[in-house]
Every structure is written in C-alpha cells, then in structure tokens.
Design an enzyme around this catalytic site. Structure first.
Site, PDB file in Angstrom:
ATOM      1  N   SER A 213       0.841  -1.192   0.000  1.00 31.03           N
ATOM      2  CA  SER A 213       0.000   0.000   0.000  1.00 31.03           C
ATOM      3  C   SER A 213       0.886   1.255   0.000  1.00 31.03           C
ATOM      4  CB  SER A 213      -0.951  -0.052   1.197  1.00 31.03           C
ATOM      5  OG  SER A 213      -1.971   0.896   1.066  1.00 31.03           O
ATOM      6  N   ASP A 339      -8.298  -5.254  -4.543  1.00 33.90           N
ATOM      7  CA  ASP A 339      -7.679  -4.214  -3.728  1.00 33.90           C
ATOM      8  C   ASP A 339      -8.614  -3.031  -3.472  1.00 33.90           C
ATOM      9  OD1 ASP A 339      -5.093  -4.295  -2.597  1.00 33.90           O
ATOM     10  OD2 ASP A 339      -4.137  -4.218  -4.555  1.00 33.90           O
ATOM     11  N   HIS A 455      -7.840  -5.405  -0.102  1.00 35.85           N
ATOM     12  CA  HIS A 455      -6.616  -4.669   0.225  1.00 35.85           C
ATOM     13  C   HIS A 455      -6.019  -5.206   1.530  1.00 35.85           C
ATOM     14  CE1 HIS A 455      -3.950  -1.362  -0.489  1.00 35.85           C
ATOM     15  NE2 HIS A 455      -4.196  -0.790   0.664  1.00 35.85           N
TER      16      HIS A 455
END
Ligand SMILES: *[C@@H]1O[C@H](CO)[C@@H](O)[C@H](O)[C@H]1NC(C)=O
Length: 553
Positions: A213, A339, A455
């Site tokens: 991320s 995600d 995610h």
C-alpha cells in the site's frame, strides 16, 4: 568493529556450544554496541532478534532526520520502540512518540553464525497516516514479525518506523517546509542497513526493499530517488506504486494552510506559518484534519492528503520521469485482485449490503464523476461507457456491485501498477521485472461472497501467519504462505523469484511489455498460473484513451 563481532561470535558459540546453536550476542554498530535476544527455531536453528535500534537521532519537527550521535554502553535492544506520532483509529486521540526512528532486525542462524545473507527491508503501509514497523498486534503476535520470512527464506528481515501524517508529510511546496520527512526517514533506515548490516551477517550489496500500500508506493519512490543510487538491489511493491494518484500530493500548500488555520497559526506567510507550526503541540497538529470516513463528498482516496511531494530534491520530478534511476533494480510489482473493495465499501456502502441494500447504476456513475474530477466532467461519460459496455440490459446486483469494486481496484491500484511495470521494464538495464496478481479469496465470512483478495489480505501470507498461528488457518492457507515466501525470498537471493533455496510450484516468467506476463498467486499455482494481459482492456482504456484525454486539457 569486525574484531568485536568476531569476538562476540566466538564467545556466544562457546557458551551455546552444547546446543549447537549459533547466536550473534552483542553486535557493534556505528552508534555503539547493541544486545538483542534470540528465539529457538527447531533443533539446530535459532533467530537472533534486535528490536529498537536507533537509525537516526530523534527528529526535529518538520525537518529531515539527522544521524544518531551514538551511545557509550551496550544498548539493550529487546523491545519494540513506540511508533511515530499518529492518531488512534477513532481519531480522537494520539499515540506513539516523536522520538520514533528505530528499526528491528531478524537474523536466521544455523549451527554456525550466518554471513552474507540477503537483506529484506520492510516498509509498512497505512495511507502515509498510520502504522509502525512492527505492525498491528494481538497480544504478543505482531503482524510484521520478521521471524517466519527470515527462518523460512534464510534472509535477514528489517522493519522500521517512519514519520506519518502531517508530521511526516506536511509541506509548503517551497524551502520553508519541503516535505517528504517520512521518505527521508525511510532513506535513513535503508542507508543505515547498508552501512551496518554486515556486522549482523548481512550482505550490504543484496538489499531488497518491500512494502505494501503506502509502503509499496514508498518502495517505488525510494527506487526512483537519486539518493538511493547504489543502495537498493531489488524491490517489491505490493498494492501501491509511485504512479498511483494517491502516492503524490500535488497541492501541499493548500493543506498546510488549512491545517495552520485549524491550529491558529498564520497561513499567508509560509515562514511565519512554519515557525508557528514548529512550536504548536504535535497532538493538535496530528488531530487537526481527521480522515473523513463517512458521508464522503468525494471518493475516499482524495482525503489521503498527507503524502509525498515532488520536492525537486528527493523526488526531483514526476515519478514517471524518474525510472532511469531504477534501471539497475530488479522489481516485482503486483496487486490484490479486489484491492479496491476496502475503498469501494466506504464510497458506495451499499455494495456490502445484501438484500435491500441495493446499488444502482447511478451510484456507479456518481463514483466515476468523483474519480474523474481531474477532467472536469470530460472523462465521466466515456469511463461509464467503458465500465458498463458488457452489462446486460438489466444488470444484476452482483454485476453492479462487482463493477464498483473493479473500477476502484483499477483506478487506485491495478492500472497504475501496470504503468509502473511497463516503465520499469522499458528503462531496465540488466535488471528484471516481474508482475503478479494475488487472487486468493478473503477468509472473512462476510457479504459479498464473491469477494476476492481485498486490500492488505496479502500481508498475513507474506509474514507467514498461517505458520505462526496455525490454529487460525487451514493447510491450503499454509500453501499460499509457503509459496509467497519462497518467491519473495528467492528473489532477494538471486533477483529471480523462481531461482534460489526454496522450491516454487511453477517458474514465474518475467514481465515484458510485449507479452505482459504475470503470475496469478492463489492456493493452486501451476504452469497455467502464468498468464498475460491482466485486465488489458481497462488498462488500455486508462493508460491510453483516458490519458490522451487528460493530455488535451
Ligand atoms: C453525459 O451523459 C449524461 C447522461 O447520458 C448526459 O446528460 C450528459 O450531457 C453527458 N455529458 C457529456 C459531457 O457528454
């Protein structure tokens, strides 16, 4: 330094000779001696662990970190240090410390003490707003515990803290507050490892940085910065690259002024503003602009305001123009196949509701309006047409909801990652490029039941949680974890995820712009898992059609 290390190794080996287990004992670093702990790992192996080694002096507010002055005695480095100052989840209080620039090291040992091991440095994610080198924890079980990767992959693992939120990234866009303090912290940690890791048995010429991320975007930015020339050999970006819109704040002064106004500082004269912010309670600064999570006026991604900036120094230009700096860095980049779900659920809450919680085509249209704001409405209709062109005349709820998740996944992660892979491949000189998608479905027993890998779902497998807490996982989860750790650590050893000490289920063919090969990572990996053209239609739409439209505005 070498003599001291030699001596301590000999002594430790003597003391533990009966157990045939080597350990480093006290290690000499540039700042002074450090003493860690070790943990047994099977009959003849162990892992040395150092927690809380300072890699820079306690930073001055809104300034680059400076080297640590050092310490006279042996520093006990057996506990994680506090994270950098940040808001709690509820955003009504803060925790952590401004004195936070510390790192942690895991070193696998066998019968003799390890030497020349590859080093993997983890950069944590959390939207440049939150997080710590050790990660979230349940009691003594920390998410980013390096033990499983270190012992299974025979690599040294390093994790560290960097400044986040306004204290890490506030910028006036000029010399008064150039910003990127968090990125400079990351660079300080990487260069500390380069200078000191040999004393821990690491090979300073085999440093891999990896992150997820905002950490994945940080990894990407570190490889693009001229300041890391010669420091980084390889890099892995999981669900985040420098070409993501959220990885760079293009209007930092706007937010600096907004924050200044909130805490009662002057906002028209940048020098006066920064002088005031430097003496303002850091708690007030950190809490001044909470991250909005409900009743969003624009998509969530636009509220991630504290981010790296193009400062003309650490990041000298637009990221896409800096790939020559990564020419010699082997690179893996990839995404989770859903995600965008985490973001979609906050932007369009109905996608997570079954039954009466309906999602309408208008919701998709509205979301697209938000995500295409940069074209002032010009890009909205072509994007909506692109995402609905395969819909039947009356699309089902599943079709609409899935499209919302696919759109967010594409825009926030997948499409920019394909661009980054392509730029890396085009500029590479003697370095290889590898692409993946992680598609192992979420284990969370929630609606929607078609949910793929959300995610951050990859983290537990990368850090070997199915092995560390076996009761919480199934055998097939351990397969996924074993395979990821094998690919990741082979890559750290050789630059090729399929070559190294660990067996992999199938060779991962490198990415080329022509064939766009990628590895589909889930519980069943075989020769058919190497695929081509990941969401190619969407990728072409955004990186060609939409980009061409942007260029005309
Ligand atoms: C976009 O589509 C809507 C609905 O079909 C239409 O009302 C609007 O005029 C279109 N906008 C543009 C800029 O073409």
């Amino acid at each position: 330094m070498a003599c001291w290390v030699f001596l301590s190794v000999v002594l430790s080996s003597c003391f533990l000779g009966a157990a045939s287990r080597a350990t480093l004992g006290v290690v000499n670093t540039e700042g002074g001696r450090v003493e860690g702990t070790f943990k047994r790992d099977g009959l003849f192996a162990s892992v040395d662990i150092f927690k809380g080694i300072p890699f820079a002096a306690p930073p001055k507010r809104f300034e680059k970190a400076e080297p640590h002055p050092g310490w006279p005695d042996v520093l006990k480095t057996k506990k994680f240090k506090p994270r950098c100052f940040q808001t709690t989840l509820a955003q009504n209080d803060v925790f952590g410390s401004e004195d936070c620039l510390y790192l942690n090291i895991w070193i696998p040992q066998g019968r003799t003490v390890s030497t020349n091991l590859p080093v993997m440095i983890w950069i944590f994610g959390g939207g440049f707003l939150a997080g710590a080198g050790h990660g979230a924890n349940f009691l003594n079980n920390y998410l980013y515990d390096g033990l499983e990767i270190a012992s299974r992959g025979n690599v040294i693992v390093v994790t560290f803290n960097y400044r986040v939120g306004p204290l890490g990234f506030l910028s006036t866009g000029d010399a008064n507050a150039p910003g990127n303090y968090g990125l400079w912290d990351q660079h300080m940690a990487i260069s500390w490892v380069k200078r000191n890791i040999a004393a821990f048995g690491g090979d300073p010429n085999k440093i891999t940085i990896f992150g997820e991320s905002a950490g994945g975007a940080s990894v990407s930015l570190q490889t693009l910065s001229p300041y890391n020339k010669g420091l980084i050999k390889r890099a892995i970006s999981q669900s985040g690259v420098a070409t993501c819109t959220w990885a760079v704040q293009r209007n930092p002064m706007h937010w600096a002024q907004k924050l200044a106004a909130k805490v009662g500082c002057p906002k028209d004269d940048p020098a006066a503003m920064m002088a005031c912010l430097k003496i303002t309670d850091p708690k007030a600064v950190t809490l001044a602009i909470p991250l909005k999570l409900v009743n969003l006026e624009v998509p969530l991604v636009f509220y991630l305001i504290w981010a790296p900036v193009i400062d003309g120094d650490f990041i000298p230009d637009e990221p896409k123009k800096l790939y020559h700096n990564a020419a010699g860095v082997d690179y893996i980049a990839g995404v989770n196949n859903m995600d965008g779900h985490l973001f979609a659920g906050l932007d369009v809450p109905s996608i997570n509701q079954a039954g009466l919680g309906k999602t309408y085509p208008e919701d998709l249209y509205h979301l697209i309006q938000g995500l295409t704001m940069n074209t002032r409405g010009q890009g909205t209709n072509i994007t909506y047409a692109q995402y609905t062109k395969d819909w039947p005349s009356t699309p089902s709820q599943k079709t609409i909801k899935r499209t919302v998740v696919e759109l967010e996944t594409d825009v926030l992660f997948l499409v920019p990652t394909q661009l980054a892979l392509d730029l890396h491949y085009q500029h590479a000189q003697g370095a290889q490029t590898f692409s993946y998608v992680f598609s192992y479905p979420s284990r969370a027993p929630i609606f929607p039941n078609w949910l793929g890998a959300d995610h951050a779902e990859d983290l537990q497998y990368v850090f070997g949680k199915p092995f560390a807490t076996p009761l919480g996982y199934r055998p097939r989860d351990r397969d996924v974890s074993r395979h990821i750790i094998a690919y990741w650590t082979n890559f750290a050893h050789t630059g090729d995820p399929s070559r190294g000490e660990s067996k992999v289920p199938t060779p991962w063919i490198q990415y080329t712009s022509t064939y766009t090969q990628y590895l589909d990572i889930n519980k069943d990996i075989d020769v058919n898992s190497v695929k081509q053209r990941l969401r190619y239609d969407s990728v072409s739409f955004w990186n060609q059609t939409y980009a061409a439209l942007e260029a005309t505005l």
